[in-house]
Write a protein that holds these residues in place. Structure first.
Motif, PDB file in Angstrom:
ATOM      1  N   PRO A 297      24.125  35.184  44.658  1.00 18.31           N
ATOM      2  CA  PRO A 297      25.394  34.439  44.577  1.00 18.31           C
ATOM      3  C   PRO A 297      26.527  35.065  45.367  1.00 18.31           C
ATOM      4  CG  PRO A 297      25.093  35.740  42.605  1.00 18.31           C
ATOM      5  CD  PRO A 297      23.877  35.976  43.451  1.00 18.31           C
ATOM      6  N   PHE A 298      26.252  36.071  46.181  1.00 22.67           N
ATOM      7  CA  PHE A 298      27.300  36.733  46.957  1.00 22.67           C
ATOM      8  C   PHE A 298      27.271  36.319  48.425  1.00 22.67           C
ATOM      9  CE2 PHE A 298      26.597  39.563  43.339  1.00 22.67           C
ATOM     10  CZ  PHE A 298      27.893  39.691  42.866  1.00 22.67           C
ATOM     11  N   GLY A 299      26.767  35.118  48.659  1.00 21.83           N
ATOM     12  CA  GLY A 299      26.780  34.591  50.016  1.00 21.83           C
ATOM     13  C   GLY A 299      27.960  33.666  50.228  1.00 21.83           C
ATOM     14  N   GLU A 300      27.733  32.621  51.006  1.00 23.15           N
ATOM     15  CA  GLU A 300      28.802  31.680  51.338  1.00 23.15           C
ATOM     16  C   GLU A 300      28.391  30.249  51.042  1.00 23.15           C
ATOM     17  OE1 GLU A 300      31.250  33.029  54.975  1.00 23.15           O
ATOM     18  OE2 GLU A 300      29.221  33.754  55.388  1.00 23.15           O
ATOM     19  N   ASP A 301      27.511  30.055  50.063  1.00 21.43           N
ATOM     20  CA  ASP A 301      27.156  28.701  49.640  1.00 21.43           C
ATOM     21  C   ASP A 301      28.292  28.107  48.816  1.00 21.43           C
ATOM     22  OD1 ASP A 301      24.657  28.855  50.859  1.00 21.43           O
ATOM     23  OD2 ASP A 301      23.772  29.835  49.107  1.00 21.43           O
ATOM     24  N   ASP A 302      28.147  26.813  48.534  1.00 20.03           N
ATOM     25  CA  ASP A 302      29.217  26.127  47.801  1.00 20.03           C
ATOM     26  C   ASP A 302      29.438  26.702  46.413  1.00 20.03           C
ATOM     27  OD1 ASP A 302      29.706  24.453  49.917  1.00 20.03           O
ATOM     28  OD2 ASP A 302      28.367  22.870  49.212  1.00 20.03           O
ATOM     29  N   ASP A 303      28.376  27.112  45.751  1.00 17.45           N
ATOM     30  CA  ASP A 303      28.490  27.607  44.375  1.00 17.45           C
ATOM     31  C   ASP A 303      28.374  29.118  44.269  1.00 17.45           C
ATOM     32  OD1 ASP A 303      29.042  25.512  42.528  1.00 17.45           O
ATOM     33  OD2 ASP A 303      27.091  24.655  42.987  1.00 17.45           O
ATOM     34  N   ASP A 304      28.524  29.829  45.354  1.00 22.44           N
ATOM     35  CA  ASP A 304      28.510  31.288  45.280  1.00 22.44           C
ATOM     36  C   ASP A 304      29.838  31.801  44.737  1.00 22.44           C
ATOM     37  OD1 ASP A 304      25.942  31.556  46.146  1.00 22.44           O
ATOM     38  OD2 ASP A 304      26.462  31.890  48.248  1.00 22.44           O
ATOM     39  N   PHE A 305      29.836  33.043  44.279  1.00 22.00           N
ATOM     40  CA  PHE A 305      31.036  33.628  43.682  1.00 22.00           C
ATOM     41  C   PHE A 305      32.134  33.775  44.736  1.00 22.00           C
ATOM     42  CE2 PHE A 305      27.944  36.044  40.736  1.00 22.00           C
ATOM     43  CZ  PHE A 305      27.759  34.902  39.993  1.00 22.00           C
ATOM     44  N   GLU A 306      33.339  33.477  44.308  1.00 22.20           N
ATOM     45  CA  GLU A 306      34.494  33.591  45.211  1.00 22.20           C
ATOM     46  C   GLU A 306      35.033  35.010  45.136  1.00 22.20           C
ATOM     47  OE1 GLU A 306      37.298  30.310  45.056  1.00 22.20           O
ATOM     48  OE2 GLU A 306      35.864  29.230  43.811  1.00 22.20           O
ATOM     49  N   THR A 307      34.378  35.898  45.828  1.00 23.43           N
ATOM     50  CA  THR A 307      34.700  37.324  45.744  1.00 23.43           C
ATOM     51  C   THR A 307      36.057  37.639  46.368  1.00 23.43           C
ATOM     52  OG1 THR A 307      33.326  37.559  47.720  1.00 23.43           O
ATOM     53  CG2 THR A 307      32.312  38.095  45.614  1.00 23.43           C
ATOM     54  N   ASN A 308      36.405  37.001  47.467  1.00 24.68           N
ATOM     55  CA  ASN A 308      37.717  37.267  48.081  1.00 24.68           C
ATOM     56  C   ASN A 308      38.853  36.792  47.176  1.00 24.68           C
ATOM     57  OD1 ASN A 308      37.140  38.555  50.623  1.00 24.68           O
ATOM     58  ND2 ASN A 308      36.274  36.613  51.306  1.00 24.68           N
ATOM     59  N   PHE A 309      38.661  35.678  46.516  1.00 21.92           N
ATOM     60  CA  PHE A 309      39.666  35.217  45.556  1.00 21.92           C
ATOM     61  C   PHE A 309      39.822  36.224  44.416  1.00 21.92           C
ATOM     62  CE2 PHE A 309      40.212  33.148  41.417  1.00 21.92           C
ATOM     63  CZ  PHE A 309      41.492  32.617  41.563  1.00 21.92           C
ATOM     64  N   LEU A 310      38.713  36.776  43.923  1.00 22.56           N
ATOM     65  CA  LEU A 310      38.780  37.748  42.838  1.00 22.56           C
ATOM     66  C   LEU A 310      39.474  39.032  43.275  1.00 22.56           C
ATOM     67  CD1 LEU A 310      35.271  37.324  41.185  1.00 22.56           C
ATOM     68  CD2 LEU A 310      37.475  36.708  40.215  1.00 22.56           C
ATOM     69  N   ILE A 311      39.255  39.442  44.527  1.00 16.33           N
ATOM     70  CA  ILE A 311      39.938  40.642  45.018  1.00 16.33           C
ATOM     71  C   ILE A 311      41.443  40.434  45.031  1.00 16.33           C
ATOM     72  CG2 ILE A 311      40.310  42.044  47.087  1.00 16.33           C
ATOM     73  CD1 ILE A 311      37.352  41.815  47.668  1.00 16.33           C
ATOM     74  N   ASP A 312      41.890  39.292  45.538  1.00 15.40           N
ATOM     75  CA  ASP A 312      43.324  39.007  45.588  1.00 15.40           C
ATOM     76  C   ASP A 312      43.917  38.909  44.192  1.00 15.40           C
ATOM     77  OD1 ASP A 312      43.105  38.941  48.317  1.00 15.40           O
ATOM     78  OD2 ASP A 312      42.860  36.764  48.415  1.00 15.40           O
ATOM     79  N   ARG A 313      43.229  38.215  43.316  1.00 15.93           N
ATOM     80  CA  ARG A 313      43.746  38.044  41.962  1.00 15.93           C
ATOM     81  C   ARG A 313      43.825  39.376  41.226  1.00 15.93           C
ATOM     82  NH1 ARG A 313      41.809  39.308  36.662  1.00 15.93           N
ATOM     83  NH2 ARG A 313      43.079  38.083  35.223  1.00 15.93           N
ATOM     84  N   ASN A 314      42.769  40.159  41.278  1.00 17.96           N
ATOM     85  CA  ASN A 314      42.724  41.419  40.536  1.00 17.96           C
ATOM     86  C   ASN A 314      43.776  42.400  41.032  1.00 17.96           C
ATOM     87  OD1 ASN A 314      40.576  40.325  39.146  1.00 17.96           O
ATOM     88  ND2 ASN A 314      39.021  41.409  40.340  1.00 17.96           N
ATOM     89  N   PHE A 315      43.965  42.468  42.345  1.00 20.42           N
ATOM     90  CA  PHE A 315      44.951  43.407  42.887  1.00 20.42           C
ATOM     91  C   PHE A 315      46.367  43.014  42.477  1.00 20.42           C
ATOM     92  CE2 PHE A 315      47.603  45.132  46.362  1.00 20.42           C
ATOM     93  CZ  PHE A 315      47.285  46.470  46.218  1.00 20.42           C
ATOM     94  N   GLN A 316      46.659  41.729  42.521  1.00 24.73           N
ATOM     95  CA  GLN A 316      48.012  41.290  42.178  1.00 24.73           C
ATOM     96  C   GLN A 316      48.328  41.499  40.706  1.00 24.73           C
ATOM     97  OE1 GLN A 316      49.482  37.003  41.623  1.00 24.73           O
ATOM     98  NE2 GLN A 316      49.998  37.431  43.769  1.00 24.73           N
ATOM     99  N   VAL A 317      47.445  41.063  39.812  1.00 28.02           N
ATOM    100  CA  VAL A 317      47.761  41.156  38.383  1.00 28.02           C
ATOM    101  C   VAL A 317      47.761  42.600  37.912  1.00 28.02           C
ATOM    102  CG1 VAL A 317      46.839  38.847  37.952  1.00 28.02           C
ATOM    103  CG2 VAL A 317      45.343  40.805  37.680  1.00 28.02           C
ATOM    104  N   SER A 318      46.939  43.458  38.499  1.00 31.55           N
ATOM    105  CA  SER A 318      46.926  44.856  38.075  1.00 31.55           C
ATOM    106  C   SER A 318      48.225  45.551  38.439  1.00 31.55           C
ATOM    107  CB  SER A 318      45.727  45.578  38.685  1.00 31.55           C
ATOM    108  OG  SER A 318      45.793  45.548  40.104  1.00 31.55           O
ATOM    109  N   MET A 319      48.767  45.252  39.633  1.00 32.83           N
ATOM    110  CA  MET A 319      50.042  45.860  40.011  1.00 32.83           C
ATOM    111  C   MET A 319      51.204  45.309  39.183  1.00 32.83           C
ATOM    112  SD  MET A 319      49.438  48.204  42.046  1.00 32.83           S
ATOM    113  CE  MET A 319      48.160  48.819  43.124  1.00 32.83           C
ATOM    114  N   LEU A 320      51.152  44.034  38.868  1.00 37.01           N
ATOM    115  CA  LEU A 320      52.190  43.469  38.004  1.00 37.01           C
ATOM    116  C   LEU A 320      52.168  44.102  36.621  1.00 37.01           C
ATOM    117  CD1 LEU A 320      52.046  39.644  38.832  1.00 37.01           C
ATOM    118  CD2 LEU A 320      53.932  41.212  39.311  1.00 37.01           C
ATOM    119  N   ALA A 321      50.982  44.325  36.095  1.00 40.99           N
ATOM    120  CA  ALA A 321      50.864  44.831  34.724  1.00 40.99           C
ATOM    121  C   ALA A 321      51.363  46.257  34.588  1.00 40.99           C
ATOM    122  CB  ALA A 321      49.413  44.727  34.260  1.00 40.99           C
ATOM    123  N   VAL A 322      51.114  47.104  35.577  1.00 40.12           N
ATOM    124  CA  VAL A 322      51.454  48.521  35.442  1.00 40.12           C
ATOM    125  C   VAL A 322      52.797  48.863  36.066  1.00 40.12           C
ATOM    126  CG1 VAL A 322      49.029  49.162  35.410  1.00 40.12           C
ATOM    127  CG2 VAL A 322      50.262  49.171  37.582  1.00 40.12           C
TER     128      VAL A 322
END
Length: 508
Positions: A297-322
């Protein structure tokens, strides 16, 4: 982008799932249409050759081959092999998603344990979360093609702000030929220990909690690495693929329509398009395509995980929280239901009907019983309900007999309980019961001697010895034993345990 249709199936209704059949992106049609066209093209080519190219003698030989392939194609266990394979792949696919390193728990612990509103405290918190995000980026670019295309080199990671140039030197100077996604986690641990020494982390328990959350985060990164390293065994994938392809290769010949004039069994109808064979191909080959898409699921198919979206989301919310949310609290106010005896949030007009529905009390709440079935029955077999029985409550629970005579210790404990309930000493009896010491020596009628029973339901008891061992009626006499009594003490506080346990130990 992941295909989400959850809102479309929130409520089961007529034709609800039928609307999903019209979707193209992420659908089975998009995955399978090329294979389906190839299968249908080959089938029609063989059918045209049978009808218009082969001679009569060649047609007879082809008809025997068709019957043979149709007879033995069912020996290939397609459903059995393919079903287990797809179940394994789907289970593995979901577990890989559960191993995605999310920083939510870690950032809450960092915000609550690393203190300081000054610039250095802020630097500690932001750096700790940046190290966690860097570890996630390093592992995701190792397993995901989409993330690798975004960060193809370590220089891109530095330019994106996940790593400083000084940290890059230390990272590259570390002599290891293995994947070094774990290095930022070690930096995290060292920085947390330094914060503890400076007093930014106020106790060892907080440091322990912080490192435990880090280990959970690092463990998920490690599991992603292992899932990428250890695939489903190749032999299993090969067996499934060969089984599906060989089955439909046999169907290309075995499912041909033959001339009805030849009188072959099961070939009374001549059609050009094998409708049910195409449906079977759609189901089996589509099942194989599902496994093909989900196995990584770490490829670029339609139903693969959106890893780049998760990187952006995790980095932003972690900096906001701390950082911005550190020590940020709203003013404490009384809530809307402060003085309400029964707090209940309001309902809109669309949900007001829920107020008319009773709350669930249990599956046996509505069971009804007849009045006579609700009467307690005596255990000794006597007639009448339990409330009409007379006699000592402890005598009913512990019947007197040969067994009671043998159990001297049990009898002594029972007598001791009676003595305790009837105010052991004469002084305490006189102080607590105004009707004690009747002139005729009869048992008092106020009920203080036995608080377990109502005075009107007790039977008169025989006089019992005052000694520490009081045998039951019918029990064998025991030799008199002198037990040293403890020295008199003042009244015990109400929170201390009852002294009956000490007397039991001395009697035992």
């Amino acid at each position: 982008m992941t295909v989400t249709y959850t809102a479309r199936v929130a409520n089961a209704r007529f034709g609800g799932f039928s609307q999903l059949l019209l979707l193209w992106r992420g659908s089975i049609y998009k995955l399978l249409w090329r294979e389906l066209v190839c299968f249908l093209g080959l089938y029609m080519a063989l059918s045209a050759a049978y009808r218009f190219v082969l001679t009569e003698e060649q047609k007879r030989y082809f008809e025997k081959l068709v019957i043979y392939c149709d007879q033995y194609a069912s020996l290939i266990p397609v459903s059995f092999v393919l079903g287990f394979y797809v179940t394994l792949v789907v289970h593995r696919w979901w577990n890989q998603y559960l191993c995605m390193p999310l920083p939510d728990a870690l950032m809450c612990v960092v915000a609550g344990t690393v203190h300081g509103r000054d610039e250095r405290g802020r630097l500690y918190r932001r750096t700790l979360m940046r190290y966690a995000g860097l570890s996630a980026v390093l592992i995701l670019r190792s397993v995901s093609t989409a993330v690798f295309k975004r960060f193809p080199t370590v220089d891109h990671v530095v330019e994106a702000g996940f790593m400083t140039r000084e940290e890059r030197k230390k990272f590259e100077n570390l002599n290891s030929s293995y994947n070094k996604y774990w290095v930022p986690c070690v930096w995290f641990s060292n920085l947390a220990a330094q914060a503890r020494r400076e007093g930014r982390i106020r106790d060892n328990s907080a440091l322990k909690l912080l490192l435990e959350e880090l280990n959970v985060f690092r463990g998920k990164c490690g599991m992603l690495f292992h899932y990428d390293w250890i695939s489903v065994p190749l032999v299993y994938t090969q067996v499934v693929t060969i089984a599906v392809y060989s089955y439909f290769l046999a169907c290309l010949i075995g499912r041909q329509f033959l001339d009805p004039a030849q009188g072959y069994e099961g070939h009374n109808l001549d059609l050009c398009v094998p409708i049910f064979t195409l449906l079977q191909f759609f189901f089996y080959a589509g099942w194989l395509k599902v496994a093909e898409q989900l196995i990584n699921p770490f490829g670029e198919d339609d139903d693969d995980f959106e890893t780049n979206f998760l990187i952006d989301r995790n980095f932003q919310v972690s900096m906001l929280a701390v950082d911005e949310m550190y020590d940020d609290l709203a003013m404490l106010e009384k809530d809307l239901y402060w003085d309400a005896t029964e707090a209940r949030a309001p309902y809109t007009a669309a949900t007001a009907f829920l107020l008319q529905q009773p709350s669930f009390q249990g599956s046996t709440f509505d069971i009804t019983l007849a009045k006579e079935d609700m009467q307690f029955q005596r255990l000794d077999g006597a007639d009448g309900p339990l409330g009409e029985a007379h006699g000592d409550f402890l005598q009913r629970l512990l019947p007197v007999g040969a067994g009671m005579a043998a159990g001297g210790l049990l009898g002594r404990r029972l007598s001791l309980m009676r003595r305790k309930n009837s105010c052991v000493s004469e002084t305490s009896t006189a102080a607590s019961c105004a009707c004690a010491g009747s002139p005729d020596g009869a048992a008092p009628e106020c009920g203080c001697g036995d608080p377990l029973l109502d005075p009107g339901l007790r039977e008169p008891e025989p006089d019992l010895p005052v000694g520490p061992e009081m045998p039951f009626p019918g029990a064998a006499p025991e030799p008199f034993t002198t037990v040293p009594m403890p020295a008199p003490r003042g009244p015990a506080p109400p929170w201390l345990p009852s002294p009956i346990g000490e007397e039991e130990e001395s009697l035992a």
